[in-house]
Design a protein around this motif. Structure first.
Motif, PDB file in Angstrom:
ATOM      1  N   ARG A 187       0.798  -1.229   0.000  1.00 17.47           N
ATOM      2  CA  ARG A 187       0.000   0.000   0.000  1.00 17.47           C
ATOM      3  C   ARG A 187       0.833   1.283   0.000  1.00 17.47           C
ATOM      4  NH1 ARG A 187      -3.094  -3.995   2.375  1.00 17.47           N
ATOM      5  NH2 ARG A 187      -5.336  -3.712   2.228  1.00 17.47           N
ATOM      6  N   LEU A 188       2.101   1.204  -0.394  1.00 20.40           N
ATOM      7  CA  LEU A 188       2.894   2.436  -0.497  1.00 20.40           C
ATOM      8  C   LEU A 188       2.275   3.331  -1.570  1.00 20.40           C
ATOM      9  CD1 LEU A 188       6.376   0.688  -0.388  1.00 20.40           C
ATOM     10  CD2 LEU A 188       5.618   2.392   1.280  1.00 20.40           C
ATOM     11  N   CYS A 189       2.414   4.654  -1.424  1.00 18.84           N
ATOM     12  CA  CYS A 189       1.858   5.590  -2.402  1.00 18.84           C
ATOM     13  C   CYS A 189       2.422   5.302  -3.793  1.00 18.84           C
ATOM     14  CB  CYS A 189       2.252   7.024  -2.081  1.00 18.84           C
ATOM     15  SG  CYS A 189       1.660   7.660  -0.533  1.00 18.84           S
ATOM     16  N   ALA A 190       1.646   5.649  -4.792  1.00 22.21           N
ATOM     17  CA  ALA A 190       2.171   5.600  -6.157  1.00 22.21           C
ATOM     18  C   ALA A 190       3.366   6.549  -6.221  1.00 22.21           C
ATOM     19  CB  ALA A 190       1.098   6.036  -7.131  1.00 22.21           C
ATOM     20  N   GLY A 191       4.430   6.097  -6.863  1.00 20.56           N
ATOM     21  CA  GLY A 191       5.603   6.958  -7.023  1.00 20.56           C
ATOM     22  C   GLY A 191       6.540   6.955  -5.838  1.00 20.56           C
ATOM     23  N   CYS A 192       6.200   6.210  -4.784  1.00 20.09           N
ATOM     24  CA  CYS A 192       7.061   6.159  -3.604  1.00 20.09           C
ATOM     25  C   CYS A 192       8.330   5.383  -3.930  1.00 20.09           C
ATOM     26  CB  CYS A 192       6.324   5.472  -2.459  1.00 20.09           C
ATOM     27  SG  CYS A 192       7.336   5.349  -0.965  1.00 20.09           S
ATOM     28  N   SER A 193       9.454   5.877  -3.458  1.00 19.87           N
ATOM     29  CA  SER A 193      10.719   5.185  -3.747  1.00 19.87           C
ATOM     30  C   SER A 193      10.969   4.013  -2.807  1.00 19.87           C
ATOM     31  CB  SER A 193      11.881   6.174  -3.605  1.00 19.87           C
ATOM     32  OG  SER A 193      12.013   6.551  -2.242  1.00 19.87           O
ATOM     33  N   SER A 238       6.646   2.752  10.424  1.00 16.89           N
ATOM     34  CA  SER A 238       6.967   3.710   9.364  1.00 16.89           C
ATOM     35  C   SER A 238       5.949   3.547   8.250  1.00 16.89           C
ATOM     36  CB  SER A 238       8.353   3.391   8.792  1.00 16.89           C
ATOM     37  OG  SER A 238       8.354   2.034   8.336  1.00 16.89           O
ATOM     38  N   CYS A 239       6.069   4.383   7.228  1.00 21.03           N
ATOM     39  CA  CYS A 239       5.258   4.181   6.020  1.00 21.03           C
ATOM     40  C   CYS A 239       5.413   2.760   5.507  1.00 21.03           C
ATOM     41  CB  CYS A 239       5.714   5.128   4.915  1.00 21.03           C
ATOM     42  SG  CYS A 239       4.945   6.745   4.981  1.00 21.03           S
ATOM     43  N   LEU A 240       6.654   2.308   5.463  1.00 22.67           N
ATOM     44  CA  LEU A 240       6.915   0.974   4.926  1.00 22.67           C
ATOM     45  C   LEU A 240       6.170  -0.089   5.729  1.00 22.67           C
ATOM     46  CD1 LEU A 240       8.549  -0.863   2.974  1.00 22.67           C
ATOM     47  CD2 LEU A 240      10.321  -0.970   4.747  1.00 22.67           C
ATOM     48  N   ASP A 300      15.935   6.860   3.764  1.00 25.16           N
ATOM     49  CA  ASP A 300      15.909   8.238   4.250  1.00 25.16           C
ATOM     50  C   ASP A 300      15.039   9.112   3.349  1.00 25.16           C
ATOM     51  OD1 ASP A 300      16.411  10.704   5.290  1.00 25.16           O
ATOM     52  OD2 ASP A 300      18.598  10.600   5.123  1.00 25.16           O
ATOM     53  N   ASN A 301      13.847   9.416   3.826  1.00 22.08           N
ATOM     54  CA  ASN A 301      12.992  10.345   3.069  1.00 22.08           C
ATOM     55  C   ASN A 301      12.895  11.701   3.775  1.00 22.08           C
ATOM     56  OD1 ASN A 301      11.162   9.794   5.125  1.00 22.08           O
ATOM     57  ND2 ASN A 301      10.080   8.262   3.913  1.00 22.08           N
ATOM     58  N   GLU A 302      13.776  11.889   4.727  1.00 18.34           N
ATOM     59  CA  GLU A 302      14.034  13.201   5.325  1.00 18.34           C
ATOM     60  C   GLU A 302      12.868  13.823   6.085  1.00 18.34           C
ATOM     61  OE1 GLU A 302      15.970  15.413   2.046  1.00 18.34           O
ATOM     62  OE2 GLU A 302      17.853  14.640   2.876  1.00 18.34           O
ATOM     63  N   TYR A 312       9.294  12.545   8.989  1.00 19.77           N
ATOM     64  CA  TYR A 312       8.338  11.526   9.463  1.00 19.77           C
ATOM     65  C   TYR A 312       7.155  11.556   8.502  1.00 19.77           C
ATOM     66  CZ  TYR A 312      10.711  12.220  14.035  1.00 19.77           C
ATOM     67  OH  TYR A 312      11.614  12.340  15.056  1.00 19.77           O
ATOM     68  N   MET A 313       7.166  10.673   7.528  1.00 18.37           N
ATOM     69  CA  MET A 313       6.124  10.722   6.510  1.00 18.37           C
ATOM     70  C   MET A 313       4.849  10.026   6.979  1.00 18.37           C
ATOM     71  SD  MET A 313       7.498  12.613   4.480  1.00 18.37           S
ATOM     72  CE  MET A 313       9.042  13.178   3.773  1.00 18.37           C
ATOM     73  N   ASN A 314       5.013   8.939   7.684  1.00 16.93           N
ATOM     74  CA  ASN A 314       3.850   8.146   8.078  1.00 16.93           C
ATOM     75  C   ASN A 314       2.869   8.943   8.923  1.00 16.93           C
ATOM     76  OD1 ASN A 314       2.330   5.722   8.287  1.00 16.93           O
ATOM     77  ND2 ASN A 314       3.141   5.436  10.344  1.00 16.93           N
ATOM     78  N   PRO A 323      13.365   9.346  -1.924  1.00 17.98           N
ATOM     79  CA  PRO A 323      12.451  10.475  -2.080  1.00 17.98           C
ATOM     80  C   PRO A 323      10.983  10.095  -1.880  1.00 17.98           C
ATOM     81  CG  PRO A 323      14.074  10.477  -3.836  1.00 17.98           C
ATOM     82  CD  PRO A 323      14.247   9.176  -3.094  1.00 17.98           C
ATOM     83  N   CYS A 324      10.258  11.031  -1.302  1.00 15.94           N
ATOM     84  CA  CYS A 324       8.835  10.860  -1.030  1.00 15.94           C
ATOM     85  C   CYS A 324       8.093  11.967  -1.763  1.00 15.94           C
ATOM     86  CB  CYS A 324       8.615  10.979   0.476  1.00 15.94           C
ATOM     87  SG  CYS A 324       6.930  11.382   0.953  1.00 15.94           S
ATOM     88  N   PRO A 325       7.378  11.618  -2.839  1.00 15.19           N
ATOM     89  CA  PRO A 325       6.717  12.663  -3.632  1.00 15.19           C
ATOM     90  C   PRO A 325       5.725  13.499  -2.814  1.00 15.19           C
ATOM     91  CG  PRO A 325       6.044  10.440  -4.350  1.00 15.19           C
ATOM     92  CD  PRO A 325       7.193  10.274  -3.409  1.00 15.19           C
ATOM     93  N   ARG A 326       5.138  12.908  -1.795  1.00 16.49           N
ATOM     94  CA  ARG A 326       4.160  13.670  -0.995  1.00 16.49           C
ATOM     95  C   ARG A 326       4.871  14.677  -0.098  1.00 16.49           C
ATOM     96  NH1 ARG A 326      -0.992  11.499   0.927  1.00 16.49           N
ATOM     97  NH2 ARG A 326      -1.924  11.072  -1.087  1.00 16.49           N
ATOM     98  N   GLY A 327       5.854  14.189   0.625  1.00 13.74           N
ATOM     99  CA  GLY A 327       6.517  15.051   1.600  1.00 13.74           C
ATOM    100  C   GLY A 327       7.422  16.077   0.942  1.00 13.74           C
TER     101      GLY A 327
END
Ligand SMILES: Cc1ncc(C[n+]2csc(CCOP(=O)(O)OP(=O)(O)O)c2C)c(N)n1
Ligand code: SF4
Ligand SMILES: [Mg+2]
Lengths: 312, 397
Positions: A22-28, A53-55, A138-140, A142-144, A223-227
């Motif tokens: 369920r990771l976002c589309a485009g998530c690395s 985490s997101c993962l 490292d997406n720099e 706290y994305m989750n 990289p996290c396209p959302r964040g």
């Protein structure tokens, strides 16, 4: 592993992280995890350890796991200790003849779970010398929990806890240099990498980390396209810009010996990396030129130091 | 065989006899000696446990969780702040249904920092899903560790077990105790062969999901059912243990309760003091008795109600403050256990001994004095008091 890397052959291996997570589309992140796990030899098993985490929430939502290997998640701040517990069990059970075959132990945690809340656990596990790999994706931020700053967030970046307002200008502090801190642990292998190009860099470093005895650490730019607020189709380009601007240099330190993995043909200005990302948009407002200048001089300084270390 | 051991050494010795696969080790007074003794066993090749000397109790519990999930038997020991640091992970261990064994050497929680005995540490963890078994003395501390794994590992239970003993009072006092032969211990414990574990080759396992509302509640209900099932398992294991040791254990111990009209309910080493006071009062014709709680989780509510049904007045003595403004944790449990009795005794709560404050037989006699008054007058006010303070004023106990 044959010495010549061949992506086509590598991707023919049975996958270890299945699609349908369920990771976002485009998530690395999925690319990073698959890339690391692909470095495992076919016949070897792994136990994957994951920090909250997101993962974690995206790949093991009850009752579906995306992993073909065994997997354990316990909490946000303890993934390194968790991995050391699995490794300890393996050693004990092996000694008592209760497990057979080679099992590798690979931890994935975000920057929050690594640079911040899981830092003590990581440092402890590295010092104890468990035979394990710790991968920080490292997406720099706290994305989750919705894009809050971490000590990995670069200076000036906008997050929900470092907002841009009439006074605030994003994060005040520079990014913590965790890779160097791990080098200072004097462990057998530390590397900084990213899922770039044909994934050779990520693959070969993962392979070394997995098959070098003792604790090994990989810091992977993810990289996290959302964040980061860039169009998701730009993933590969963003990574390339991070590397070519020397914002995220690729290097490794093997038994204390530093080696630069990639020397950009032409070192690009930092603003090329910053411009496509919404999190840095305010840096391009009139009157904020100093921010770009300071960001550039910080990167230059770090880059010079790395060149010195690696004798490049 | 007889031996003279401190509580800590007795527990460490039991762990040596068990020879667990993995130990997570971190020092904190008064449990520090347990990992120290164990390190010596490792150094001398008396066990072949993987001894993981971590950088915090948070990591020692994390190591135990992971090792147990991987298919190993994991043990650890801690006290006070160490247990508090494990707090989040105690829930993880129980909800992952991992039968870890933890020796908790009870000590007051900070702050202010204090190294002496009370139950604020393990009482803070009472709702974490761990089985909790308390010892009165060194012998019980030793025996409880040996019973922990057969209780926790049984498929209907599969819960972690915390065996508790009183810091310093039990952990550091040397007493004569009876040890079992190592072979007998190993036979009693058996091999650990879980059905599913991370290192199982044939069938990979995923542990610790993100659990959504559609499933979470079922998982919690299963955990609750396991805790209920633990009660009969604890008694079964006790019966088996009696066969090899001759020592009998229940969910609690009743002392002179057959015809008791006034009774105490308490935990741990204070029972010894209370028994001495009761013997004295009995000589004076006071029908005094004691229920010493051994198993606090699962709480033996129905059994306790039966044991107290015939009494007139009961003092529940809590050696930890709950800050509920309504009495300590043992009091709350006892009240709710007794509520559905048609005729209940009067109930009061006395919080005592915080941070190692001493309790003497005279104190216990005073409590019985108050119970005798209550039995006559029915006046329980104030129902919740603190005993043994420095105040010069006359105390109500
Ligand atoms: C002890 C604790 N504190 C906070 C949280 C909430 N939390 C869960 S994931 C997360 C952020 C994760 O950030 P990072 O490690 O960078 O991974 P990402 O989600 O960015 O991939 C936070 C704050 C938690 N689960 N546990
Ligand atoms: S929020 Fe970012 S890191 Fe998290 S899944 Fe989405 S793209 Fe990936
Ligand atoms: Mg992150």
């Amino acid at each position: 592993m044959s010495t010549v890397y061949n992506l086509k052959r590598e991707v023919e291996k049975p996958i270890r992280l299945t699609g349908g997570h369920r990771l976002c589309a485009g998530c690395s992140t999925g690319v990073v995890v698959s890339g690391v796990l692909r470095a495992l030899d076919r016949e070897d098993r792994a136990v994957v350890v994951n920090a909250t985490s997101c993962l974690q929430v995206s790949t093991f939502m009850y009752p579906y796991t995306a992993y073909m290997d065994s997997y354990i998640h316990s909490a946000f701040e303890n993934s390194a200790a968790t991995c050391s517990g699995v490794e300890a069990a393996y050693n004990a059970l092996k000694r008592r003849g209760k497990v057979e075959g080679t099992v590798k132990f690979i931890t994935f945690a975000g920057d929050g779970g690594t640079y911040d809340i899981g830092f003590q656990s990581l440092s402890g596990a590295m010092e104890r010398g468990h035979d394990m790999v710790y991968v920080c994706y490292d997406n720099e931020a706290y994305m989750n929990t919705g894009i809050q700053r971490s000590s990995s967030t670069p200076r000036f970046a906008r997050t929900t806890t470092t907002p841009v307002g009439s006074v605030g200008q994003g994060k005040k502090q520079n990014k913590k240099d965790l890779t160097e801190i791990l080098v200072a642990h004097n462990i057998p292998y530390v590397a900084q990498t990213a899922p770039i190009g044909n994934f050779r860099d990520l693959h070969s470093k993962s392979y070394k980390a997995i098959y070098t005895e003792g604790p090994c650490f990989l810091n992977v730019l993810s990289p996290c396209p959302r964040g980061w607020d860039y169009p998701m189709a730009m993933l590969a380009e963003i990574i390339k810009l991070a590397v070519d601007t020397c914002v995220w240099p690729l290097y490794e330190v093997e038994e204390g010996v530093w080696r630069l993995s990639y020397m950009p043909k032409k070192k690009l200005p930092v603003e090329d990396f910053l411009r496509p990302q919404g999190r840095f948009r305010h840096m391009f407002r009139q009157g904020n030129e100093w921010m770009i200048e300071e960001a550039q001089s910080y990167v230059d300084q770090k880059w010079e130091r790395l060149l010195e270390h690696s004798g490049a | 065989m007889s031996s003279r051991l401190s509580g800590n050494e007795a527990v460490a010795y039991a762990m040596k006899q068990i020879n667990p696969d993995v130990m997570g080790a971190f020092p904190i007074t008064p449990s520090t000696e347990i990992p120290e003794y164990f390190a010596a066993y490792v150094a001398n090749g008396e066990v072949n446990t993987e001894y993981v000397a971590v950088e915090s109790e948070h990591s020692s519990m994390s190591v135990c969780i992971a090792a147990q999930a991987a298919g190993a038997r994991a043990v650890s020991a801690t006290s006070s702040c160490g247990l508090a640091l494990m707090y989040e992970l105690l829930y993880v261990a129980a909800s992952c249904r991992l039968p870890i064994t933890l020796a908790c050497v009870n000590r007051a929680l900070s702050g202010p920092i204090n190294i002496n005995h009370d139950y604020s540490d393990s009482m803070g963890a009472r709702d974490s899903g761990w089985i909790q078994i308390y010892a009165e003395n060194n012998q019980e501390a030793y025996d409880n560790i040996i019973m922990a794994m057969p209780i926790g590992e049984t498929p209907s239970v599969r819960l972690p077990v915390m065996t508790c003993m009183d810091g310093f009072i039990t952990s550091h006092a040397v007493e004569n105790i009876e040890l079992l032969e190592t072979d007998a211990v190993r036979k009693f414990i058996g091999e650990y062969n879980p059905e599913h574990y991370l290192l199982k080759k044939e069938n990979p396992l995923a542990v610790g999901p993100y659990d959504v509302s559609a499933y979470y509640m079922e998982h919690k209900v299963q955990e609750a059912e396991a805790m209920k099932a633990a009660k009969s398992r604890i008694l079964e294991v006790a019966a088996e243990f009696e066969k090899i040791s001759g020592r009998r254990y229940g969910l609690f111990e009743e002392y002179r309760m057959e015809d008791a009209q006034l009774a105490l309910v308490l935990i741990g080493s204070t029972a010894g003091t209370a028994k001495a006071a009761i013997d004295k009062l009995r000589e004076d014709g006071v029908k005094a008795g004691l229920v010493k709680i051994r198993v606090f989780r699962p709480f033996p509510g129905e059994e306790l109600a039966r044991a107290l049904a015939g009494t007139k007045a009961v003092a529940v003595m809590d050696k930890s403050e709950g800050f509920s403004a309504n009495g300590g944790p043992l009091f709350a449990e006892t009240c709710s256990a007794l509520y559905n009795l048609k005729e209940r005794p009067y109930l009061i709560n006395i919080v005592y001994g915080l941070g190692g404050r001493d309790v003497r037989t005279e104190d216990i006699e005073k409590v019985f004095g108050r119970l005798a008054d209550i039995a006559v007058t029915g006046e329980t006010h104030p129902a919740y008091t603190h005993m043994g303070q420095r105040s010069r004023e006359e105390e109500t106990v």
